[in-house]
Design an enzyme around this catalytic site. Sequence first.
Site, PDB file in Angstrom:
ATOM      1  N   SER A 178       0.809  -1.206   0.000  1.00 57.88           N
ATOM      2  CA  SER A 178       0.000   0.000   0.000  1.00 57.88           C
ATOM      3  C   SER A 178       0.852   1.270   0.000  1.00 57.88           C
ATOM      4  O   SER A 178       1.574   1.527  -0.945  1.00 57.88           O
ATOM      5  CB  SER A 178      -0.973  -0.041   1.184  1.00 57.88           C
ATOM      6  OG  SER A 178      -1.970   0.939   1.064  1.00 57.88           O
ATOM      7  N   LYS A 233      -0.683  -4.058  -3.291  1.00 61.60           N
ATOM      8  CA  LYS A 233      -1.981  -3.532  -2.849  1.00 61.60           C
ATOM      9  C   LYS A 233      -2.184  -2.166  -3.496  1.00 61.60           C
ATOM     10  O   LYS A 233      -1.642  -1.171  -3.059  1.00 61.60           O
ATOM     11  CB  LYS A 233      -2.053  -3.413  -1.334  1.00 61.60           C
ATOM     12  CG  LYS A 233      -3.434  -2.957  -0.848  1.00 61.60           C
ATOM     13  CD  LYS A 233      -3.527  -3.019   0.662  1.00 61.60           C
ATOM     14  CE  LYS A 233      -4.902  -2.634   1.147  1.00 61.60           C
ATOM     15  NZ  LYS A 233      -5.296  -1.269   0.832  1.00 61.60           N
ATOM     16  N   GLN A 290      -8.789   2.182   0.835  1.00 63.86           N
ATOM     17  CA  GLN A 290      -9.992   1.968   1.633  1.00 63.86           C
ATOM     18  C   GLN A 290     -10.263   3.173   2.524  1.00 63.86           C
ATOM     19  O   GLN A 290      -9.344   3.902   2.884  1.00 63.86           O
ATOM     20  CB  GLN A 290      -9.845   0.734   2.543  1.00 63.86           C
ATOM     21  CG  GLN A 290      -9.989  -0.585   1.833  1.00 63.86           C
ATOM     22  CD  GLN A 290      -8.701  -1.040   1.197  1.00 63.86           C
ATOM     23  OE1 GLN A 290      -7.634  -0.811   1.726  1.00 63.86           O
ATOM     24  NE2 GLN A 290      -8.801  -1.673   0.050  1.00 63.86           N
TER      25      GLN A 290
END
Length: 187
Positions: A91, A117, A121
């Site tokens: 991420s 990733k 979110q």
Amino acid sequence: QLYQFGSSTPEEVKSYLDDFENAKGLIIDLRDNGGGYLDSVEGVSSCFLDKGTTVMKQEYADGTVHETVTKSDKYSNIQNIVILTNGNTASAAEVLTLALKQQRNDVTVVGTTTYGKGTVQEMVNLSDGTQYKITVKKWLTPKGNWINDTKGIKPDIDVDLSDKYYETGEIQDDTQLQAAFDYIEGK
């Protein structure tokens, strides 16, 4: 070593970089960094990229794209950057890795392929007090690549950790870190 990207991470990184006047190189250890706040990545990226440089792009389901850019000037004395990665680098840590790798000529990635990733979110609060984390967009590299799922970031120099490191956990048995030092020394 950055374990995550929290709200204070940019200031912490800057406090360390203020002490690096005559460094031959810099090793940024992002192994086991699962990510964190994307605005924190912008702050850390600003230490290494010119003001106004794209850190990442965020694409929404409707096709709208928002670019995140650096907001301050970089440290001009930092050169020869090695970024350590592994399968748990994900991420926001992948955002930083590719922001630097795709826009500087002196960045080398050492270790193993990252998690991959490429989504973002957000927490949604419901009226009953419960929270859900939902995917709201995907992030793209400055060049528009999406590294989600099995892609990840493949290192320039693929180095596994030695079995001895796994047994002892001692830094002198860290083959990836040693490869990073060797690379910088060879520059």
